[in-house]
Design a protein around this motif. Structure first.
Motif, PDB file in Angstrom:
ATOM      1  N   LEU A 264      -6.966 -10.304  14.604  1.00 39.42           N
ATOM      2  CA  LEU A 264      -6.757  -9.873  13.224  1.00 39.42           C
ATOM      3  C   LEU A 264      -8.048  -9.980  12.439  1.00 39.42           C
ATOM      4  CD1 LEU A 264      -3.900 -11.745  13.908  1.00 39.42           C
ATOM      5  CD2 LEU A 264      -3.309 -10.595  11.770  1.00 39.42           C
ATOM      6  N   VAL A 265      -8.108  -9.182  11.373  1.00 42.77           N
ATOM      7  CA  VAL A 265      -9.148  -9.329  10.357  1.00 42.77           C
ATOM      8  C   VAL A 265      -8.450  -9.409   9.007  1.00 42.77           C
ATOM      9  CG1 VAL A 265     -10.957  -8.140  11.661  1.00 42.77           C
ATOM     10  CG2 VAL A 265      -9.464  -6.820  10.140  1.00 42.77           C
ATOM     11  N   ALA A 266      -9.091 -10.072   8.080  1.00 40.82           N
ATOM     12  CA  ALA A 266      -8.585 -10.145   6.708  1.00 40.82           C
ATOM     13  C   ALA A 266      -9.695  -9.715   5.761  1.00 40.82           C
ATOM     14  CB  ALA A 266      -8.128 -11.562   6.369  1.00 40.82           C
ATOM     15  N   THR A 267      -9.359  -8.866   4.816  1.00 33.27           N
ATOM     16  CA  THR A 267     -10.332  -8.429   3.827  1.00 33.27           C
ATOM     17  C   THR A 267     -10.557  -9.513   2.783  1.00 33.27           C
ATOM     18  OG1 THR A 267      -8.699  -7.509   2.288  1.00 33.27           O
ATOM     19  CG2 THR A 267      -9.456  -6.071   4.088  1.00 33.27           C
ATOM     20  N   GLU A 268     -11.552  -9.302   1.974  1.00 33.50           N
ATOM     21  CA  GLU A 268     -11.684 -10.088   0.756  1.00 33.50           C
ATOM     22  C   GLU A 268     -10.508  -9.732  -0.155  1.00 33.50           C
ATOM     23  OE1 GLU A 268     -15.216  -8.659  -1.183  1.00 33.50           O
ATOM     24  OE2 GLU A 268     -14.586  -6.572  -0.987  1.00 33.50           O
ATOM     25  N   GLY A 302      -3.653 -11.220  -2.315  1.00 27.23           N
ATOM     26  CA  GLY A 302      -4.197  -9.883  -2.554  1.00 27.23           C
ATOM     27  C   GLY A 302      -5.190  -9.372  -1.527  1.00 27.23           C
ATOM     28  N   ARG A 303      -5.061  -9.797  -0.290  1.00 29.05           N
ATOM     29  CA  ARG A 303      -5.873  -9.269   0.810  1.00 29.05           C
ATOM     30  C   ARG A 303      -5.003  -8.389   1.695  1.00 29.05           C
ATOM     31  NH1 ARG A 303     -10.121 -13.381   1.554  1.00 29.05           N
ATOM     32  NH2 ARG A 303      -9.583 -15.208   0.297  1.00 29.05           N
ATOM     33  N   ILE A 304      -5.639  -7.732   2.644  1.00 32.76           N
ATOM     34  CA  ILE A 304      -4.913  -7.101   3.742  1.00 32.76           C
ATOM     35  C   ILE A 304      -5.295  -7.838   5.024  1.00 32.76           C
ATOM     36  CG2 ILE A 304      -4.607  -5.033   5.146  1.00 32.76           C
ATOM     37  CD1 ILE A 304      -5.078  -3.356   2.672  1.00 32.76           C
TER      38      ILE A 304
END
Length: 464
Positions: A264-268, A302-304
């Motif tokens: 997985l990755v998570a955005t700011e 509030g990230r994805i």
């Protein structure tokens, strides 16, 4: 995306970056006895301990964990609490009948609500929002498969309250995905913050009187029943193996379940203008119809968080080191994320991580308990473990206590799938299967008007 270099890579998972890694509990102090010994302090082990102690407060239950409670998939997953169950309905029906298929599906829907109810009862704040799951079709072939899925649901007696189709316009009112051709929506799903859930569950079982020993590596489970560790041996009439993707770490179990990797990755945190373009105000879970599928959630801050398969398998059933993932996997996930939401080209990735999920040879979960040996196990969830582990824990509790119920009669109870092939066949097969799935996705995206035959070959090779 401005660059695909994540600010943080590994460190178990982003979920722990948000909550901080827990303080380690004491290890097993030496040989001891108990009524029940559970190997593995992930969701399966902790749910089993929870329901055993609630049913029988007098039981002495101990849990052994190599790292810390929730170190594995339970603290790294995509936060999908869904009623999806990884097994062929046709196979279940052939072996157990049509009613068994429906009973299993209803039990999974109940498991979603049971997790939410326990979190409320135990005051576990895990950012839970039950707004369902969206499976988005991107292109005509994915839409064909989704129509087939919906038709299959109807054949099994599941109606619009279980799954329904959304038009492109209806989808856009919830979430705007580039190249979307339509979607399926199920209300039987919730977003969770998995590290908060597993840590809260660990605290709850301790309040019930369960002892969790961390920093304790189990090497073997012996019929009779004993759990042998580097800190001593626990002797108990019942030993439950709840290691899922880490089952291969026990002596003699390397070929039971293959540990497949997911990343997985998570955005700011995204600003209001970005969310305005994306939508997603309802916090539904998001998946797609690709063969090498993705999964995502809008997080509470509030990230994805966006996941999918990276390097599918490590030789010899090895697992990652602390969740660190390969740069090429990060690049792949970042590129796909921007395909879904082009507005994120200017966003930054805050975190990347990975973990393993347990896959049986027939890709179907199992829960079983052998009273003669005193050994039980559950797992093989194939990536759908957040809710399935709860059902497993309740079922294992009933089996151990000898309490027959609707749960102990479900068709996944007592299964013993055949073992995986030895190396190097496991390694070659796993990488070949996912190479075929990715090639099938590329062909379909390039304009193929039907499901690629490569995907059919891959599924047959995998035994799905």
């Amino acid at each position: 995306m401005s660059h695909a270099i994540a600010r943080h890579n590994g460190g178990v998972s982003h979920w722990y970056a948000a909550t901080a890694l827990p303080t380690r509990r004491a290890p097993l102090p030496g040989d001891r006895s108990a009524d029940v010994c559970i190997v593995g302090a992930g969701f399966t082990g902790l749910w089993s301990a929870y329901y055993l102690k609630r049913a029988r407060p007098d039981l002495e239950v101990v849990v052994l964990e190599r790292e810390f409670a929730g170190f594995g998939a339970s603290g790294r997953n995509g936060g999908w609490l869904t009623s999806e169950f990884a097994a062929s309905r046709e196979q279940v029906a052939r072996d157990h009948g049509r009613d068994a298929v429906i009973a299993l599906q209803r039990a999974m829907q109940g498991a979603v609500d049971e997790v939410i109810a326990v979190a409320a009862r135990e005051s576990i704040d895990a950012d839970i929002v039950k707004r369902g799951v969206l499976h988005v079709a991107r292109g005509p072939v994915q839409l064909q498969r989704m129509h087939a899925m919906l038709a299959d649901d109807r054949r099994w007696g599941l109606g619009p309250d279980d799954m329904r189709e959304l038009s492109v316009a209806e989808l856009a009112g919830r979430l705007r995905v580039t190249r979307a051709s339509g979607a399926l929506f199920s209300p039987h799903a919730a977003r969770v913050q998995p590290a908060k859930l597993v840590q809260g569950l660990a605290a709850a079982v301790e309040r019930l009187g369960v002892t969790i020993y961390e920093g304790t590596t189990a090497s073997e489970v012996v019929p009779g029943a004993r759990a042998v560790t580097d800190r001593g041996t626990v002797t108990a009439p019942t030993v439950l193996v709840c290691l899922e993707g880490f089952t291969a770490s026990l002596r003699g179990r390397r070929r039971d379940w293959v540990p497949l990797n997911s990343a997985l990755v998570a955005t700011e945190p995204l600003d209001a203008a970005t969310w305005e373009q994306i939508g997603w105000e309802g916090s539904e879970l998001l998946g797609d119809g690709a063969h090498a599928y993705m999964y995502a959630q809008r997080t509470a801050d509030g990230r994805i968080a966006f996941g999918g398969r990276g390097v599918p398998y490590r030789f010899g059933s090895r697992t990652d080191v602390g969740g660190r993932t390969q740069q090429r996997t990060i690049d792949q996930l970042a590129a796909l994320l921007c395909e879904f939401f082009p507005v994120l080209e200017r966003a930054t990735l805050d975190h990347a991580w990975c973990g393993v999920l347990g896959v049986p040879r027939d890709w179907s979960p199992t829960v079983r308990f052998d009273r003669a040996s005193g050994i039980g196990t559950a797992g093989g969830y194939v990536g759908s473990g957040v809710a399935t582990s709860n059902l497993a824990g309740r079922t294992l509790s009933g089996l151990v206590l000898g309490e027959a119920s609707e749960l102990t009669a479900l068709p996944w109870v007592g299964r013993s799938p055949r073992r995986w092939e030895p190396e190097p066949l496991r390694f070659i097969g796993a990488h070949l299967v996912y190479a075929l799935y990715r090639a099938a996705d590329r062909r379909e995206a390039a304009g193929l008007r039907r499901t690629s035959r490569l995907a059919d070959v891959a599924s047959r090779l995998a035994g799905r």
